[in-house]
Design an enzyme around this catalytic site. Sequence first.
Site, PDB file in Angstrom:
ATOM      1  N   LYS A  26      -8.624  -9.655   0.313  1.00 27.21           N
ATOM      2  CA  LYS A  26      -8.769 -11.124   0.257  1.00 27.21           C
ATOM      3  C   LYS A  26      -8.103 -11.803   1.455  1.00 27.21           C
ATOM      4  O   LYS A  26      -8.708 -12.641   2.114  1.00 27.21           O
ATOM      5  CB  LYS A  26      -8.142 -11.647  -1.047  1.00 27.21           C
ATOM      6  CG  LYS A  26      -7.969 -13.163  -1.070  1.00 27.21           C
ATOM      7  CD  LYS A  26      -7.345 -13.667  -2.356  1.00 27.21           C
ATOM      8  CE  LYS A  26      -5.856 -13.764  -2.380  1.00 27.21           C
ATOM      9  NZ  LYS A  26      -5.253 -14.928  -1.745  1.00 27.21           N
ATOM     10  N   ASN A  27      -6.846 -11.461   1.699  1.00 24.63           N
ATOM     11  CA  ASN A  27      -6.107 -12.234   2.695  1.00 24.63           C
ATOM     12  C   ASN A  27      -6.533 -11.931   4.131  1.00 24.63           C
ATOM     13  O   ASN A  27      -6.275 -12.729   5.036  1.00 24.63           O
ATOM     14  CB  ASN A  27      -4.597 -12.061   2.506  1.00 24.63           C
ATOM     15  CG  ASN A  27      -4.139 -12.765   1.232  1.00 24.63           C
ATOM     16  OD1 ASN A  27      -4.836 -13.631   0.711  1.00 24.63           O
ATOM     17  ND2 ASN A  27      -2.979 -12.381   0.719  1.00 24.63           N
ATOM     18  N   CYS A 121      -1.668 -20.942  -4.865  1.00 24.72           N
ATOM     19  CA  CYS A 121      -0.787 -20.706  -6.011  1.00 24.72           C
ATOM     20  C   CYS A 121       0.491 -21.529  -5.886  1.00 24.72           C
ATOM     21  O   CYS A 121       0.953 -21.807  -4.784  1.00 24.72           O
ATOM     22  CB  CYS A 121      -0.408 -19.221  -6.085  1.00 24.72           C
ATOM     23  SG  CYS A 121      -1.797 -18.136  -6.458  1.00 24.72           S
ATOM     24  N   ARG A 126       5.770 -24.947  -0.284  1.00 24.76           N
ATOM     25  CA  ARG A 126       5.047 -24.052   0.644  1.00 24.76           C
ATOM     26  C   ARG A 126       4.835 -24.797   1.966  1.00 24.76           C
ATOM     27  O   ARG A 126       3.742 -25.306   2.234  1.00 24.76           O
ATOM     28  CB  ARG A 126       3.718 -23.590   0.028  1.00 24.76           C
ATOM     29  CG  ARG A 126       3.921 -22.721  -1.202  1.00 24.76           C
ATOM     30  CD  ARG A 126       2.634 -22.117  -1.717  1.00 24.76           C
ATOM     31  NE  ARG A 126       2.126 -21.044  -0.875  1.00 24.76           N
ATOM     32  CZ  ARG A 126       1.090 -20.273  -1.183  1.00 24.76           C
ATOM     33  NH1 ARG A 126       0.465 -20.448  -2.319  1.00 24.76           N
ATOM     34  NH2 ARG A 126       0.676 -19.333  -0.361  1.00 24.76           N
ATOM     35  N   PRO A 127       5.883 -24.875   2.786  1.00 20.82           N
ATOM     36  CA  PRO A 127       5.784 -25.658   4.025  1.00 20.82           C
ATOM     37  C   PRO A 127       4.874 -25.000   5.062  1.00 20.82           C
ATOM     38  O   PRO A 127       4.607 -23.793   4.993  1.00 20.82           O
ATOM     39  CB  PRO A 127       7.225 -25.695   4.531  1.00 20.82           C
ATOM     40  CG  PRO A 127       7.877 -24.487   3.950  1.00 20.82           C
ATOM     41  CD  PRO A 127       7.167 -24.182   2.663  1.00 20.82           C
ATOM     42  N   ASP A 312       3.458 -10.198  -3.453  1.00 22.04           N
ATOM     43  CA  ASP A 312       2.241 -10.318  -4.260  1.00 22.04           C
ATOM     44  C   ASP A 312       2.121  -9.206  -5.304  1.00 22.04           C
ATOM     45  O   ASP A 312       1.135  -9.147  -6.052  1.00 22.04           O
ATOM     46  CB  ASP A 312       0.996 -10.357  -3.356  1.00 22.04           C
ATOM     47  CG  ASP A 312       0.944 -11.636  -2.543  1.00 22.04           C
ATOM     48  OD1 ASP A 312       1.630 -12.606  -2.913  1.00 22.04           O
ATOM     49  OD2 ASP A 312       0.232 -11.672  -1.518  1.00 22.04           O
ATOM     50  N   ARG A 404      -9.994 -15.592  -8.347  1.00 21.79           N
ATOM     51  CA  ARG A 404      -9.797 -15.975  -6.944  1.00 21.79           C
ATOM     52  C   ARG A 404      -9.611 -14.729  -6.086  1.00 21.79           C
ATOM     53  O   ARG A 404      -9.877 -14.770  -4.877  1.00 21.79           O
ATOM     54  CB  ARG A 404      -8.550 -16.853  -6.806  1.00 21.79           C
ATOM     55  CG  ARG A 404      -8.718 -18.267  -7.314  1.00 21.79           C
ATOM     56  CD  ARG A 404      -7.491 -19.086  -7.000  1.00 21.79           C
ATOM     57  NE  ARG A 404      -7.079 -18.832  -5.627  1.00 21.79           N
ATOM     58  CZ  ARG A 404      -5.811 -18.854  -5.205  1.00 21.79           C
ATOM     59  NH1 ARG A 404      -4.832 -19.132  -6.027  1.00 21.79           N
ATOM     60  NH2 ARG A 404      -5.530 -18.616  -3.941  1.00 21.79           N
TER      61      ARG A 404
HETATM   62  N1  EPU Z   1       7.256 -20.621   5.374  1.00 20.57           N
HETATM   63  C1  EPU Z   1       7.957 -21.624   5.993  1.00 20.57           C
HETATM   64  N2  EPU Z   1       7.306 -22.380   6.943  1.00 20.57           N
HETATM   65  C2  EPU Z   1       6.012 -22.143   7.277  1.00 20.57           C
HETATM   66  C3  EPU Z   1       5.306 -21.110   6.644  1.00 20.57           C
HETATM   67  C4  EPU Z   1       5.963 -20.366   5.680  1.00 20.57           C
HETATM   68  O1  EPU Z   1       9.128 -21.866   5.716  1.00 20.57           O
HETATM   69  O2  EPU Z   1       5.499 -22.860   8.153  1.00 20.57           O
HETATM   70  C5  EPU Z   1       7.955 -19.789   4.365  1.00 20.57           C
HETATM   71  C6  EPU Z   1       7.324 -19.918   2.983  1.00 20.57           C
HETATM   72  O3  EPU Z   1       7.847 -21.019   2.271  1.00 20.57           O
HETATM   73  C7  EPU Z   1       7.675 -18.577   2.361  1.00 20.57           C
HETATM   74  C8  EPU Z   1       7.668 -17.614   3.555  1.00 20.57           C
HETATM   75  O4  EPU Z   1       7.773 -18.426   4.710  1.00 20.57           O
HETATM   76  O5  EPU Z   1       8.972 -18.645   1.840  1.00 20.57           O
HETATM   77  C9  EPU Z   1       6.430 -16.746   3.682  1.00 20.57           C
HETATM   78  O6  EPU Z   1       5.262 -17.560   3.671  1.00 20.57           O
HETATM   79  P1  EPU Z   1       3.925 -17.113   4.417  1.00 20.57           P
HETATM   80  O7  EPU Z   1       3.590 -18.137   5.422  1.00 20.57           O
HETATM   81  O8  EPU Z   1       4.068 -15.703   4.875  1.00 20.57           O
HETATM   82  O9  EPU Z   1       2.868 -17.195   3.248  1.00 20.57           O
HETATM   83  P2  EPU Z   1       1.337 -17.639   3.353  1.00 20.57           P
HETATM   84  O10 EPU Z   1       0.794 -17.271   4.669  1.00 20.57           O
HETATM   85  O11 EPU Z   1       1.187 -19.043   2.906  1.00 20.57           O
HETATM   86  C10 EPU Z   1       0.343 -15.360   2.570  1.00 20.57           C
HETATM   87  C11 EPU Z   1      -0.564 -14.907   1.469  1.00 20.57           C
HETATM   88  C12 EPU Z   1       0.157 -14.957   0.128  1.00 20.57           C
HETATM   89  C13 EPU Z   1       1.445 -14.116   0.214  1.00 20.57           C
HETATM   90  C14 EPU Z   1       2.287 -14.540   1.411  1.00 20.57           C
HETATM   91  C15 EPU Z   1       3.491 -13.648   1.638  1.00 20.57           C
HETATM   92  C16 EPU Z   1      -2.689 -15.591   2.338  1.00 20.57           C
HETATM   93  C17 EPU Z   1      -3.860 -16.484   2.222  1.00 20.57           C
HETATM   94  N3  EPU Z   1      -1.731 -15.759   1.438  1.00 20.57           N
HETATM   95  O12 EPU Z   1       0.686 -16.713   2.248  1.00 20.57           O
HETATM   96  O13 EPU Z   1      -0.729 -14.334  -0.778  1.00 20.57           O
HETATM   97  O14 EPU Z   1       2.203 -14.284  -0.960  1.00 20.57           O
HETATM   98  O15 EPU Z   1       1.500 -14.522   2.615  1.00 20.57           O
HETATM   99  O16 EPU Z   1       3.100 -12.330   1.841  1.00 20.57           O
HETATM  100  O17 EPU Z   1      -2.641 -14.720   3.192  1.00 20.57           O
HETATM  101  C18 EPU Z   1      -1.793 -13.943  -2.825  1.00 20.57           C
HETATM  102  O18 EPU Z   1      -2.653 -13.289  -2.232  1.00 20.57           O
HETATM  103  O19 EPU Z   1      -1.688 -13.931  -4.080  1.00 20.57           O
HETATM  104  C19 EPU Z   1      -0.857 -14.761  -2.064  1.00 20.57           C
HETATM  105  C20 EPU Z   1      -0.189 -15.747  -2.599  1.00 20.57           C
END
Ligand code: EPU
Length: 433
Positions: A26-27, A121, A126-127, A312, A404
């Site tokens: 998915k990701n 989710c 989620r910044p 995850d 999803r």
């Molecule tokens: N974070 C920041 N600032 C940012 C971005 C992130 O502080 O600008 C923090 C977040 O708050 C969090 C950490 O960094 O504490 C990691 O966040 P990340 O950006 O890695 O998460 P994401 O890209 O929004 C993806 C996956 C998630 C998975 C996370 C961590 C996708 C679409 N989603 O989210 O997947 O939990 O990486 O591995 O790729 C899922 O598939 O169920 C899912 C939630």
Amino acid sequence: MDTSKGKIIISGGKPLYGEIPVSGMKNAAVAILFSTILTEDKCIIENLPDISDVNVSLEILRSIGVKVRHLDKNTVEIDSSSAAPCVAPYELVSKMRASYYLIGAELGRFGRAFVGLPGGCDFGVRPIDQHIKGFEALGADAKIDGGYIEASCPDGVLHGNSVYMDVVTVGGTINLMLAAVRAEGITVIENAAHEPHIVDTANFLNACGADIRGAGTGVIKILGVKKLHGGTYTIVPDMIEAGTFMILAAATGGNLKVTNLIPKHMDSVTAKLCEMGVKVEEDGDSLTVSRGDEELQHVNVKTQPYPGFPTDMNPQMGVLLCLAKGISHLTENVWESRFRYVEELKRMGAKIQVNGRTAEFTGVPSLHAASVRAVDLRAGSAMVIAALATPGITEIEEIHHIFRGYENLIEKLRAIGADIKVAYPENISYNVF
Ligand code: EPU
């Protein structure tokens, strides 16, 4: 099918046996779909999972003028030649997190983007400050205003730069890669995330003529190119779906051959399962997981960015820890709030105490059947595992979260002997097993 009103009904407590295949990741899929905006030529994407996050991504692409044609259930042809940086409908972008990739991709292709804030989710705050910091380092002006992100480059082109990510972020790393691929000069992302979907997105872009080096390590170097061409690309297997099935085998006490995975991606999950006394045998692109008659041993788990134990897999692992002998601890190091599923497991008799970022699990011999909710995607798959491991009939509500991210879940589980069905309000029947 609108799954928002349905329930999954499971008659559990039986070991599951057989082979269960893993679909495309998915990701990686969502990142690659939005990356196709970066080329004016046609792309063919194979092994695309048929899940609602992918379908919403395709809808978003269509809404900005991209032509999408399904060649079969898991293959699409994407033609972005007539895409325009217009605003995608808010009700679509707010449905999923990965819609933030529109910003990097549109900036990279058009030099400007105007996108609604992403959904996804609920794990607390989620910044996307690191995404914005990256775009600004490449010369874009970016601001968040009234639920939208607006970004543009004053002279229409981005310029390569060095960017140090203050936190390891999957989305931030990929988004910056998308913006940088067609920028002038060299971009270096330091403290980049290492996840396999970052490597897969980089491989896709490189197959289309990009020059990205170091994906999968902490330093990614992107040498900007003027243009990308089209290509055909096959998405890697989903490591989280694979891990979910591995834990399912351990929880039900059966014997499952999880096929079409990359064993290396599963190392952290395999290591924890082995520590708990579960047998994991590798054979090419499959792992066979069995617990036999052994009791599960308690274990401590800390989630971390890849190659650490994936956040995850926190809820699915949580189910297993409920059933392990003794006291286990699970510490969440990525998201602020990932234990909302605990209340649901407690309805099934789990003994869990959450203290800040750590949950303490006191093992019980068995859970009991109950009505529970899928509070988010992975929490939902954890409820499915819990229900399948528990004698009696468990009902799971809010199942749209589950669809999803898991392709053909009901069919795949039935094929290994699960008594599982989806029922809708007008035809719910409880005597089906
Ligand atoms: N974070 C920041 N600032 C940012 C971005 C992130 O502080 O600008 C923090 C977040 O708050 C969090 C950490 O960094 O504490 C990691 O966040 P990340 O950006 O890695 O998460 P994401 O890209 O929004 C993806 C996956 C998630 C998975 C996370 C961590 C996708 C679409 N989603 O989210 O997947 O939990 O990486 O591995 O790729 C899922 O598939 O169920 C899912 C939630």
